[in-house]
Design an enzyme around this catalytic site. Sequence first.
Site, PDB file in Angstrom:
ATOM      1  CG  ASP A  35      -2.267   0.631   0.956  1.00  0.00           C
ATOM      2  OD1 ASP A  35      -2.341   1.866   1.091  1.00  0.00           O
ATOM      3  OD2 ASP A  35      -3.226  -0.074   0.611  1.00  0.00           O
ATOM      4  CG  HIS A 105      -5.095   3.851   1.783  1.00  0.00           C
ATOM      5  ND1 HIS A 105      -4.850   2.597   1.259  1.00  0.00           N
ATOM      6  CD2 HIS A 105      -6.431   4.074   1.610  1.00  0.00           C
ATOM      7  CE1 HIS A 105      -5.980   2.086   0.796  1.00  0.00           C
ATOM      8  NE2 HIS A 105      -6.960   2.964   0.982  1.00  0.00           N
ATOM      9  CB  SER A 266      -9.408   0.772   1.202  1.00  0.00           C
ATOM     10  OG  SER A 266      -9.152   1.056  -0.147  1.00  0.00           O
TER      11      SER A 266
END
Length: 366
Positions: A35, A105, A266
Site C-alpha cells: 500500500d 492509507h 479498502s
Amino acid sequence: MSAISHHSLSHLNSTVSKRLMPTYSDPVVRIAVLDTGFDGSHPDFSHPRTAYFTGPFSDLPQPEKDEEPQLTRIKAYHDFCQPSPPGDRQGPPPQPHSMVDLAGHGTAIAGLILRLAPRAELVIGRVCHGVDSNELSAPDPSRVAAAIRWAITQKVHIINLSLGYRNQPLKELLPLRAALLEAQRSNILVFASTSNQGSHEPAAWPASDARFAIGVHSCNDMGSAPSGSSCKASENGYNFMAVGENLLVHRLAQKGGGFELVSGSSFATPVVVSVAALVLAFVWQEECKRERDEVGREVMLEDLGSLGGMGRVLMALGEKTAGSYWAVGMKLFWAGYREGDGRDPEKEEKEARRWAWGVLRGAVAY
C-alpha cells in the site's frame, strides 16, 4: 463525529479471546500489506494492540495486557517507489524511522490487522506515493507485481491489496497477473478491495476475478447490507463483505496522531484478511493437533492456502445476504454454537473446538 462501528469488531475480538488458544510455539501467520507504506513513528505502535477504546469520544486506546508492542510484529519493509531493489532474503526488522507513509492509507490498513489478528506478523511494501488520489487506488501494476514477488520471498501466507484497476490495458496488467498466479502457486492468499464507485459500477480488478483474488466489499456494522458506496456484485468474483463504515484507524503522526474515522472497501479488506489469518492460526495451533491430524486424514487442509479453499471456509463462517453479497461471520466458526452452562469449562472448550473442526471439515471437503 459519526457513530464509530464497534459491533462487528467487538464480536471478533471477544471470539478470539474466548476460543483461540495460541502459544508462542505455534506457527505464526505472516501478512503482506502492499500500500502507501507505514508510519512507524505513531506512538500507539510502541504499545501492544488495542483491546478496546474509552474516553468521551471512544477513541482512547486501551492496550492488551501481556502482549508485545505492535512494532515488533513488523518484520520487513521495502519502498518500491524508490529505485533500490529489495533483498531476496529475510533480514532484521525495520527501524521505525526507516518506514514512510505520506497518505496514511497503508498505516490504517496495517493497524487494523495488527489490532484484529493477534500475533500475526506483517511485512510492508510501499507501492504508491500516496499524494495522488488516482495513484493511491491504482498504483503502477509492475510495481505491485514486484512487491508481490518480494512478499513471496518473505514467506507470507496472505497479501492485502486495498487497491484495484479499471479500464487498464491488459498489456499493462500482464506482469501483475503473472505475479498473482505465482503467489497462488506458493499457496499465498490474496485479498483485494472491490472499490467504492457505487452500485452502477463493476468491481475493480483483481477483486472482480476469483482466479486472482478474493474480493471484499464494505458493509454496515451489523453486516446486513452493503455500504452505499459499494460497487455491484461481481459475476466472476467473490463478493464477501465486512464492516467498512466508520472504522477507527491510526491517523498519521505528522497529522496529529491519534485515531480517525474512515470508510470504504479498502478498510473492509483488512478485516476479512484478519479473519482468514485467525482461521489459519486456529488450525495451526498446538491445542488443535489431535483434531488437525484427524481431519487431515479426511480432507486436504492444504486447500486453506488456496483461494477456493479459503473462500469456501469464509462462506461457511458467514451467510448470504443482500442479493449476491456474502457477509463474513465475525464469530468465526462459532456463529451457530450453543454455549454451555459454564459448569465444566474444560469439557465445553473441547466441545467448542470439536464444533469448529466440524464446520471446517464440511467447508474444505465441499
